[in-house]
Design an enzyme around this catalytic site. Structure first.
Site, PDB file in Angstrom:
ATOM      1  N   ASP B 137       0.723  -1.074   0.090  1.00 37.76           N
ATOM      2  CA  ASP B 137      -0.042   0.019   0.003  1.00 37.76           C
ATOM      3  C   ASP B 137       0.894   1.227   0.139  1.00 37.76           C
ATOM      4  O   ASP B 137       0.415   2.108  -0.736  1.00 37.76           O
ATOM      5  CB  ASP B 137      -0.842   0.055   1.101  1.00 37.76           C
ATOM      6  CG  ASP B 137      -1.786   1.234   1.409  1.00 37.76           C
ATOM      7  OD1 ASP B 137      -1.635   2.183   1.766  1.00 37.76           O
ATOM      8  OD2 ASP B 137      -3.089   1.041   1.116  1.00 37.76           O
ATOM      9  N   TRP B 166      -5.653   1.782   0.199  1.00 35.93           N
ATOM     10  CA  TRP B 166      -5.678   0.726  -0.987  1.00 35.93           C
ATOM     11  C   TRP B 166      -5.813  -0.613  -0.676  1.00 35.93           C
ATOM     12  O   TRP B 166      -6.352  -1.569  -1.602  1.00 35.93           O
ATOM     13  CB  TRP B 166      -4.347   1.083  -2.122  1.00 35.93           C
ATOM     14  CG  TRP B 166      -4.292   2.195  -2.357  1.00 35.93           C
ATOM     15  CD1 TRP B 166      -3.257   3.233  -1.988  1.00 35.93           C
ATOM     16  CD2 TRP B 166      -5.216   3.444  -3.257  1.00 35.93           C
ATOM     17  NE1 TRP B 166      -3.342   4.453  -2.515  1.00 35.93           N
ATOM     18  CE2 TRP B 166      -4.659   4.532  -3.149  1.00 35.93           C
ATOM     19  CE3 TRP B 166      -6.291   3.119  -3.595  1.00 35.93           C
ATOM     20  CZ2 TRP B 166      -5.294   5.792  -3.795  1.00 35.93           C
ATOM     21  CZ3 TRP B 166      -7.105   3.802  -4.214  1.00 35.93           C
ATOM     22  CH2 TRP B 166      -6.576   5.407  -4.447  1.00 35.93           C
ATOM     23  N   ASP B 167      -5.065  -1.028   0.236  1.00 33.88           N
ATOM     24  CA  ASP B 167      -5.532  -2.287   0.743  1.00 33.88           C
ATOM     25  C   ASP B 167      -6.771  -2.780   1.061  1.00 33.88           C
ATOM     26  O   ASP B 167      -7.322  -3.834   0.813  1.00 33.88           O
ATOM     27  CB  ASP B 167      -4.547  -2.659   2.052  1.00 33.88           C
ATOM     28  CG  ASP B 167      -3.129  -3.283   1.499  1.00 33.88           C
ATOM     29  OD1 ASP B 167      -3.050  -3.489   0.811  1.00 33.88           O
ATOM     30  OD2 ASP B 167      -2.234  -2.792   2.684  1.00 33.88           O
ATOM     31  N   VAL B 168      -7.415  -1.617   1.685  1.00 33.93           N
ATOM     32  CA  VAL B 168      -8.933  -2.128   2.344  1.00 33.93           C
ATOM     33  C   VAL B 168      -9.708  -1.910   0.870  1.00 33.93           C
ATOM     34  O   VAL B 168     -10.578  -2.890   0.640  1.00 33.93           O
ATOM     35  CB  VAL B 168      -9.354  -0.894   3.044  1.00 33.93           C
ATOM     36  CG1 VAL B 168     -10.750  -0.895   3.159  1.00 33.93           C
ATOM     37  CG2 VAL B 168      -8.578  -1.128   4.257  1.00 33.93           C
ATOM     38  N   GLY B 171      -9.247  -5.335  -1.128  1.00 36.20           N
ATOM     39  CA  GLY B 171      -9.830  -6.324  -0.524  1.00 36.20           C
ATOM     40  C   GLY B 171     -11.364  -6.454  -0.604  1.00 36.20           C
ATOM     41  O   GLY B 171     -11.851  -7.400  -0.737  1.00 36.20           O
TER      42      GLY B 171
END
Lengths: 379, 379
Positions: B137, B166-168, B171
């Site tokens: 991220d 961005w990870d969230v 996902g």
């Protein structure tokens, strides 16, 4: 035809919507193959002229979020207009009967009203506050804790994020909720009334990632760490020509490579011993980040960005040069990435626009351009 | 039973995963009713001890992201371990045959290998860079432009976000991609090979929101605006007792209320006339934000946070007091919000944990606690 249909082909979704979360949900469903119609009041909703705009005042914002949709306008305060929208939502067909909206509280398009007309209707309402009160990304974020731990450690204030992260997350959650509800309806015939507050989106993620668990279990919340990544080793460095690099050493191998690259093995070993630390553990790399930052800094300060880039390229260390949006575009990265395709957007121009980030069997899904406001209004 | 099944009931998902995006996707699918098994190497993946941790060193991070899952551990470098995971993924059943992973590149669990064993397998691979290279991220964000326009205007540097946005987003996109692929498989029998790079997630959102369109169409990217919201009127103010409030005036009514509240109608009218502005237009409110900020500031500086809170409460202005994570928890907001329920998490403790932010027919979906590592390994 050898290409399978897009995963959400056959769905017809009516979107009564504005701003970011709800239009992004509609766009995403459209990218996945759904037929999405955005309904606006005559003249457009509050976001129709929103910035950024072109030199001619056309909204890049509005067209960006409404690509590939149909556009219907109606006088939503008149009975005729309301009846039109109800007909669009409840029209017969296995794939129709789906409403996505951020404008709850209108009884003529409530789940109660619509399910009386079509029992299996799926209604997804995006709300602001958890209690349904008005709220936007920036107010939700302010009330939740993140701005207090963002930004330089010595600023003594708060730093808002620029990316409307909660809006974006909420929009993708809404698309997911509708997709999952459709799957259930196709199996059981049951409709769904989905409610999704922006505030609950933020609270849920903050809970899952531990930010709201720490005060409950450890007695205190996380503190700011400036540009250092929390819980592992990562920070930014400035090069001799003023470039900036973000460096992350997530694994012992990354860290070893960073130590070798910067030529400070002896110093890092000595510090590790003296502090009783074990730098193969990411917790120790995080705890002693200030010492490590100070040991690595001189190497970056002695080298140009090109030299740093080349050396990092040869190592396992995770790194990236900080770039502006202008530099991203100028780099040519968009043209070589199959995520982007040329879009001819009336009123705006021709440019590279992204499709859905998830590729299915190697195919990136794109939509057409955004419609003219009201272009698909039934006559 | 009067409650309908959860929307993704009947699905069995195998998750070979670590860090944030992929485990969050699995958690989200689990919240929606899927049966999710996380597979780890013996002893756990690289994220098993990740911070935040309790006083005893137990990972709040790991348990937060793996709630409600089964846990299987295996020696993934041995043929036996690989065969076990392949069997789990390809086991018979309409709802099974789904792999979620952030560890692409292992031929024994590639889509090619798995689809030879089960032709309708759905494989979702979360990647780092667009080209499949490693990226996280923080490095993706550095390369994309946001840190250059985040934070105080006078800092002259870059500001990383704290939330791994961005990870969230990635996902939740992964959960959506799997849900949509399942819907297609149930209709047509076709499997799917989904690839989803973290970098493409960020690029796609940056494109859709206009950040990457402005340089192409207008010739230059967006500049930083500090804590001011871009394109409309919104900023933060400090009160007489040092409290901070985020204020957003999105509509002409919000703005009028803010002007009245702060008692500067005459000054705002005069400035509007003198500058040839029209403050019913959000573009004009944004353009002249510095003057407006200066006109509103004294009222906030003269009043306590309690007074400001009470006055804002009576107005339409969108506002929120900045709070720390500690204050959010101490406020009691979690206990009164049905999004939260008490979770008894072995090794961590008992605390309020959030469920899925989208409620279906008024029901919030929760999962049980995270498993002990390897608790469900077949013997």
């Amino acid at each position: 035809m050898t290409t399978p249909d897009k995963p959400l082909a056959g769905l017809r979704i009516i979107e009564v919507s504005s701003f970011i979360a709800s239009p992004l949900a509609g766009l995403t469903l459209s990218q996945l193959g759904a037929d999405v119609t955005r309904v606006d009041p005559i003249g457009g909703a509050a976001d129709v002229h929103r910035w950024p705009v072109t030199a001619d005042g056309e909204s890049i914002y509005w067209t960006g979020l409404n690509k590939g949709k149909r556009s219907v306008t109606a006088d939503l305060r008149s009975e005729d207009g309301q009846a039109l929208v109800q007909r669009l939502i409840t029209e017969p067909g296995a794939g129709s009967g789906i409403l996505l909206t951020n404008q709850a509280g209108r009884s003529w398009m409530s789940h109660d009203t619509l399910s009386a007309l079509r029992p299996d209707v799926i209604v997804c309402e995006i709300l602001g506050g958890s209690d349904g009160s008005p709220a936007v990304d920036y107010t939700v974020n302010a009330g939740l804790g993140f701005p207090m731990i963002t930004g330089p450690l010595d600023q003594g204030g708060v730093t808002n994020h620029v990316l409307p992260a909660w809006d974006v997350v909420c929009g993708i959650y809404a698309a997911l909720a509708i997709s999952a509800a459709v799957r259930r309806r196709e199996a059981t015939g049951a409709g769904a009334h989905i409610t999704l507050p922006l505030e609950d989106t933020a609270l849920s993620i903050a809970s899952t990632l531990g930010y709201l668990t720490e005060p409950q279990i450890n007695g205190h919340g996380r503190e700011g760490t400036g540009n250092n990544v929390y819980g592992t080793y990562g920070t930014d460095f400035v090069t001799s020509d003023g470039g900036r690099f973000m460096i992350v050493a997530l694994t012992p191998r990354h860290f070893r490579d960073l130590v070798e690259l910067t030529g400070v093995s002896d110093a890092v070993d000595a510090v590790e011993k003296a502090l009783g630390a074990d730098f193969t553990r990411e917790a120790d790399r995080f705890t002693h980040r200030s010492v490590l930052n100070a040991l690595f800094e001189p190497w970056f300060a002695r080298h140009t960005s090109a030299e740093v880039d080349a050396a990092l390229e040869r190592s396992s260390v995770l790194s990236e040069r900080y770039r502006s949006f202008d530099e991203v575009v100028a780099s040519g990265r968009l043209a070589t990435n199959p995520l982007f395709a040329e879009l001819v957007q009336p009123r705006i121009g021709t440019f590279l626009a992204a499709g859905l980030p998830a590729a299915f069997d190697g195919e990136h899904y794109f939509t057409g351009p955004a419609p003219d406001l009201g272009a698909h209004t039934p006559t």
